[in-house]
Design a protein around this motif. Structure first.
Motif, PDB file in Angstrom:
ATOM      1  N   GLN A  32       0.832  -1.215   0.000  1.00  0.00           N
ATOM      2  CA  GLN A  32       0.000   0.000   0.000  1.00  0.00           C
ATOM      3  C   GLN A  32       0.861   1.257   0.000  1.00  0.00           C
ATOM      4  N   ILE A  33       1.910   1.250   0.818  1.00  0.00           N
ATOM      5  CA  ILE A  33       2.814   2.406   0.859  1.00  0.00           C
ATOM      6  C   ILE A  33       3.511   2.580  -0.480  1.00  0.00           C
ATOM      7  N   ARG A  34       4.016   1.492  -1.029  1.00  0.00           N
ATOM      8  CA  ARG A  34       4.736   1.587  -2.300  1.00  0.00           C
ATOM      9  C   ARG A  34       3.809   1.965  -3.452  1.00  0.00           C
ATOM     10  N   ASP A  35       2.580   1.480  -3.427  1.00  0.00           N
ATOM     11  CA  ASP A  35       1.608   1.870  -4.457  1.00  0.00           C
ATOM     12  C   ASP A  35       1.332   3.369  -4.394  1.00  0.00           C
ATOM     13  N   GLU A  36       1.193   3.893  -3.179  1.00  0.00           N
ATOM     14  CA  GLU A  36       0.898   5.323  -3.015  1.00  0.00           C
ATOM     15  C   GLU A  36       2.078   6.182  -3.497  1.00  0.00           C
ATOM     16  N   ILE A  37       3.285   5.710  -3.220  1.00  0.00           N
ATOM     17  CA  ILE A  37       4.479   6.430  -3.676  1.00  0.00           C
ATOM     18  C   ILE A  37       4.517   6.480  -5.203  1.00  0.00           C
ATOM     19  N   ARG A  38       4.272   5.325  -5.829  1.00  0.00           N
ATOM     20  CA  ARG A  38       4.291   5.283  -7.301  1.00  0.00           C
ATOM     21  C   ARG A  38       3.188   6.135  -7.901  1.00  0.00           C
ATOM     22  N   ALA A  39       1.993   6.059  -7.298  1.00  0.00           N
ATOM     23  CA  ALA A  39       0.856   6.790  -7.844  1.00  0.00           C
ATOM     24  C   ALA A  39       1.094   8.299  -7.850  1.00  0.00           C
ATOM     25  N   HIS A  40       1.909   8.790  -6.925  1.00  0.00           N
ATOM     26  CA  HIS A  40       2.159  10.230  -6.840  1.00  0.00           C
ATOM     27  C   HIS A  40       3.574  10.595  -7.291  1.00  0.00           C
ATOM     28  N   GLN A  75      -2.666   0.033  11.112  1.00  0.00           N
ATOM     29  CA  GLN A  75      -3.658  -1.026  11.203  1.00  0.00           C
ATOM     30  C   GLN A  75      -4.762  -0.870  10.172  1.00  0.00           C
ATOM     31  N   GLN A  76      -4.678   0.195   9.357  1.00  0.00           N
ATOM     32  CA  GLN A  76      -5.659   0.417   8.301  1.00  0.00           C
ATOM     33  C   GLN A  76      -4.937   0.929   7.060  1.00  0.00           C
ATOM     34  N   GLU A  77      -5.512   0.631   5.909  1.00  0.00           N
ATOM     35  CA  GLU A  77      -4.894   1.060   4.657  1.00  0.00           C
ATOM     36  C   GLU A  77      -4.767   2.584   4.578  1.00  0.00           C
ATOM     37  N   GLU A  78      -5.757   3.300   5.093  1.00  0.00           N
ATOM     38  CA  GLU A  78      -5.703   4.764   4.997  1.00  0.00           C
ATOM     39  C   GLU A  78      -4.508   5.310   5.769  1.00  0.00           C
ATOM     40  N   THR A  79      -4.120   4.638   6.861  1.00  0.00           N
ATOM     41  CA  THR A  79      -2.932   5.078   7.603  1.00  0.00           C
ATOM     42  C   THR A  79      -1.674   4.844   6.788  1.00  0.00           C
ATOM     43  N   ALA A  80      -1.583   3.678   6.133  1.00  0.00           N
ATOM     44  CA  ALA A  80      -0.416   3.370   5.301  1.00  0.00           C
ATOM     45  C   ALA A  80      -0.241   4.424   4.209  1.00  0.00           C
ATOM     46  N   ARG A  81      -1.322   4.783   3.555  1.00  0.00           N
ATOM     47  CA  ARG A  81      -1.231   5.761   2.462  1.00  0.00           C
ATOM     48  C   ARG A  81      -0.997   7.173   2.998  1.00  0.00           C
ATOM     49  N   ALA A  82      -1.523   7.462   4.205  1.00  0.00           N
ATOM     50  CA  ALA A  82      -1.339   8.796   4.787  1.00  0.00           C
ATOM     51  C   ALA A  82       0.116   9.045   5.167  1.00  0.00           C
ATOM     52  N   ILE A  83       0.862   7.984   5.483  1.00  0.00           N
ATOM     53  CA  ILE A  83       2.282   8.150   5.819  1.00  0.00           C
ATOM     54  C   ILE A  83       3.032   8.810   4.669  1.00  0.00           C
ATOM     55  N   VAL A  84       2.686   8.427   3.469  1.00  0.00           N
ATOM     56  CA  VAL A  84       3.357   8.969   2.281  1.00  0.00           C
ATOM     57  C   VAL A  84       3.184  10.482   2.216  1.00  0.00           C
ATOM     58  N   HIS A  85       2.049  10.961   2.676  1.00  0.00           N
ATOM     59  CA  HIS A  85       1.734  12.397   2.576  1.00  0.00           C
ATOM     60  C   HIS A  85       1.918  13.127   3.908  1.00  0.00           C
ATOM     61  N   GLU A  86       2.484  12.428   4.890  1.00  0.00           N
ATOM     62  CA  GLU A  86       2.737  13.024   6.215  1.00  0.00           C
ATOM     63  C   GLU A  86       1.466  13.604   6.830  1.00  0.00           C
ATOM     64  N   SER A  87       0.373  12.843   6.706  1.00  0.00           N
ATOM     65  CA  SER A  87      -0.918  13.315   7.229  1.00  0.00           C
ATOM     66  C   SER A  87      -1.574  12.251   8.100  1.00  0.00           C
ATOM     67  N   VAL A  88      -0.775  11.615   8.919  1.00  0.00           N
ATOM     68  CA  VAL A  88      -1.261  10.510   9.749  1.00  0.00           C
ATOM     69  C   VAL A  88      -1.959  11.045  10.994  1.00  0.00           C
ATOM     70  N   ALA A  89      -3.102  10.430  11.345  1.00  0.00           N
ATOM     71  CA  ALA A  89      -3.833  10.826  12.548  1.00  0.00           C
ATOM     72  C   ALA A  89      -2.980  10.560  13.788  1.00  0.00           C
ATOM     73  N   GLU A  90      -3.135  11.419  14.780  1.00  0.00           N
ATOM     74  CA  GLU A  90      -2.287  11.354  15.982  1.00  0.00           C
ATOM     75  C   GLU A  90      -2.381  10.009  16.695  1.00  0.00           C
ATOM     76  N   GLU A  91      -3.569   9.367  16.673  1.00  0.00           N
ATOM     77  CA  GLU A  91      -3.724   8.098  17.394  1.00  0.00           C
ATOM     78  C   GLU A  91      -2.917   6.960  16.778  1.00  0.00           C
ATOM     79  N   SER A  92      -2.410   7.166  15.560  1.00  0.00           N
ATOM     80  CA  SER A  92      -1.607   6.128  14.907  1.00  0.00           C
ATOM     81  C   SER A  92      -0.113   6.365  15.067  1.00  0.00           C
TER      82      SER A  92
END
Length: 396
Positions: A32-40, A75-92
């Motif tokens: 998921q992280i690598r897909d998000e990196i490639r997509a952008h 623990q969720q795909e949205e967190t994995a993809r948010a790491i790429v954009h440095e927009s991760v929710a504080e609870e993660s």
């Protein structure tokens, strides 16, 4: 092995591919992280590496970002993809750097010091294990019960409470919390009425797993409440609270003794043994057993049996420690029975709750674990033999 040109790299993501994280979906997180990196089109700016265990298995799956020094729990795909954009929710966020210091997220356990000092006196911890309920009021009753019980426990002992399921902390977290606080011994005491799957398999599995993780920690295991004279006194107290005089003869009264229900034959046999012992101490012609789940007779069948035998008054007597979903269901059943059987007087007694004699039994079980006389240690041995013979997939 490829040699990448990393001169334009701005961020490096280390994705844990240790056994625990892989079991929790680290392969999917990696993709998921690598897909998000490639997509952008961020391949040149963000580099990823798989690692072995990073030592935060409770926070699986773990991703570390450098040079920021932030650790993430994914623990969720949205967190994995948010790491790429440095927009991760504080609870993660597990750790974050603030003003040059590493700060741990408020919801994250501290963890065990890698090189703990072994000098000085040993600390003993007592870890009480409640079943756990989907009804938070039941979990809170357990916590408050242990708080009250602490007044009778040696203050030099660390005392913690955890749960099998539905509530936090779980057993794994409870054990780790004891060790974080300096315990060299952890004495695990189940707050469970009858000896069945939870006490025979699920709790021993957690203890055996902890032994592997913390080989220098001594673990002992207490026995369940089981068949005990104090339990009979608790039941008689609850009967007295609904107007039942144990010293009088009640020719037209039936007691419907209601348990949770278990597929374990030993637990069911113990329940009937307790019923027989109680019957010897209460002067009623009818004392029927029933179960609210898993096995028979059902509560409905038990009620019908009491009426068939001629009872004019029926007392529903719960064999439950604290409130919960099943206790609430039983209360609703009692109200419906009053509608369905208007010619019969129907009362429902209280569950064990904060009865002082429950504390007496629990403290006895604790002291047996502390002094090495508990039958719980045989349960650990029986569990090891069970695993050798049948294997065990711990999914509780």
């Amino acid at each position: 092995m490829a040699t990448w040109n990393l001169t334009q790299m701005q961020r490096h993501l280390l994705i844990c591919n240790g056994a625990t994280c892989m079991g929790a979906g680290a392969e999917e997180v990696t993709q998921q992280i690598r897909d998000e990196i490639r997509a952008h089109h961020l391949d040149e700016q963000i580099h990823t590496s798989r690692t072995r265990c990073n030592g935060r298995c409770k926070d699986k799956c773990v991703v570390i970002e450098y040079p920021k020094g932030t650790w993430y729990s994914v623990q969720q795909e949205e967190t994995a993809r948010a790491i790429v954009h440095e927009s991760v929710a504080e609870e993660s966020i597990i750790y974050a750097m603030e003003h040059g210091e590493r700060q741990r997220g408020e919801t994250r356990i501290k963890g065990i010091d890698k090189y703990r000092k072994r000098k000085g006196p040993k600390k003993k911890a007592v870890l009480f294990v409640g079943h756990g309920s989907r009804l938070e009021a039941g979990n809170e009753e357990v916590r408050q019960f242990i708080e009250q019980t602490k007044e009778q426990i040696d203050p030099s002992l660390l005392v913690e409470t955890c749960f099998l399921e539905f509530a936090s902390p779980n057993i794994e977290d409870g054990i780790q919390l004891c060790i974080e606080k300096g315990a060299d011994e952890v004495h695990v005491i189940p707050i469970i009425l009858l000896h069945a799957g939870h006490s025979k398999l699920h709790i021993p599995a957690e203890i055996e797993e902890a032994k592997g993780l913390f080989p220098d920690i001594r673990f002992t295991y207490g026995q369940t409440i089981g068949i005990h004279d104090e339990v009979l006194d608790i039941l008689k107290t609850r009967l007295a609270e609904v107007g039942f005089d144990v010293n009088q003869k009640h020719e037209e009264t039936a007691i419907l003794f209601i348990g949770r229900g278990s597929s374990d034959v030993d637990a069911k046999a113990d329940f009937y043994t307790i019923r027989e012992k109680l019957w010897e101490q209460v002067n009623v012609p009818i004392l029927e057993c029933a179960f609210i789940g898993v096995t028979t007779p059902t509560v409905q069948e038990g009620m019908e049996r009491c009426i068939e035998l001629g009872a004019k008054k029926i007392i529903m007597l719960p064999y439950f420690l604290f409130t919960g979903i099943l206790m609430e269901r039983m209360n609703r059943m009692a109200e419906q029975f009053k509608v369905d059987y208007p010619q019969t007087s129907i009362d429902i007694a209280g569950y064990f709750g904060y009865h002082p004699k429950l504390r007496t039994v629990l403290l006895e079980r604790m002291n047996q674990a502390l002094d090495g006389t508990s039958t719980g240690m045989q349960d650990l041995e029986n569990f090891r033999r069970y695993v050798e013979k049948y294997g065990y997939e711990h999914t509780h």
